[in-house]
Design an enzyme around this catalytic site. Sequence first.
Site, PDB file in Angstrom:
ATOM      1  N   ASP A 144       2.384   2.509   2.558  1.00 43.06           N
ATOM      2  CA  ASP A 144       2.419   3.148   3.867  1.00 43.06           C
ATOM      3  C   ASP A 144       3.802   2.979   4.510  1.00 43.06           C
ATOM      4  O   ASP A 144       4.493   2.003   4.249  1.00 43.06           O
ATOM      5  CB  ASP A 144       1.348   2.548   4.787  1.00 43.06           C
ATOM      6  CG  ASP A 144      -0.057   2.952   4.347  1.00 43.06           C
ATOM      7  OD1 ASP A 144      -0.158   3.838   3.485  1.00 43.06           O
ATOM      8  OD2 ASP A 144      -1.026   2.383   4.855  1.00 43.06           O
ATOM      9  N   CYS A 179       0.802  -1.218   0.000  1.00 42.69           N
ATOM     10  CA  CYS A 179       0.000   0.000   0.000  1.00 42.69           C
ATOM     11  C   CYS A 179       0.833   1.266   0.000  1.00 42.69           C
ATOM     12  O   CYS A 179       0.292   2.357  -0.137  1.00 42.69           O
ATOM     13  CB  CYS A 179      -0.891   0.007   1.243  1.00 42.69           C
ATOM     14  SG  CYS A 179       0.104  -0.038   2.734  1.00 42.69           S
ATOM     15  N   CYS A 198      -2.425   3.799   7.218  1.00 41.56           N
ATOM     16  CA  CYS A 198      -3.829   3.576   7.515  1.00 41.56           C
ATOM     17  C   CYS A 198      -4.057   3.472   9.028  1.00 41.56           C
ATOM     18  O   CYS A 198      -3.105   3.398   9.813  1.00 41.56           O
ATOM     19  CB  CYS A 198      -4.275   2.281   6.845  1.00 41.56           C
ATOM     20  SG  CYS A 198      -3.612   0.840   7.672  1.00 41.56           S
ATOM     21  N   CYS A 207      -0.538  -4.632   7.765  1.00 41.20           N
ATOM     22  CA  CYS A 207      -0.298  -3.450   8.603  1.00 41.20           C
ATOM     23  C   CYS A 207       0.413  -3.863   9.895  1.00 41.20           C
ATOM     24  O   CYS A 207       1.279  -3.140  10.396  1.00 41.20           O
ATOM     25  CB  CYS A 207      -1.609  -2.746   8.937  1.00 41.20           C
ATOM     26  SG  CYS A 207      -2.782  -2.672   7.573  1.00 41.20           S
TER      27      CYS A 207
END
Length: 143
Positions: free
Chosen positions: A39, A37, A63, A106
């Site tokens: 991130d 992603c 996120c 994540c």
Amino acid sequence: MAYSEKVIEHYENPRNVGAMDKNDSGVGTGMVGAPACGDVMRLQIKVNGQGIIEDAKFKTYGCGSAIASSSLVTEWVKGKTLEEAMTIKNSQIAEELELPPVKIHCSVLAEDAIKAAVEDYRKKQGGVSVAAPAEMASVQAAH
Ligand code: FES
């Protein structure tokens, strides 16, 4: 996507947001990115003379789950030895935060960030006694 209450709680009240001096020899900095992603998470630890993590700070451009994962991990590592911190698994983070499968990466980011921070700290100490010879060789080869 519905976030769990624990994620929302950390997201709204993130613990230990901030930065430490990365040139401080007692500070280890881990900076990792998630290919999935884009991130990015930066996690820093302050280690005392006994090898105990006294403080931890994070900054996450990502996120809600990534922010919650890094907030949680900074709480978990405080008071732990480097060896204990290295045993933190993303599955424990995902379980604690009740992350759905699409958000597992994540929590991987947080595990990778803490490992990178410990490795950075160890490298600064010259790799004395904490890293196995083979591990040190690979760390040096990476640079
Ligand atoms: Fe990539 Fe959460 S969506 S870190």
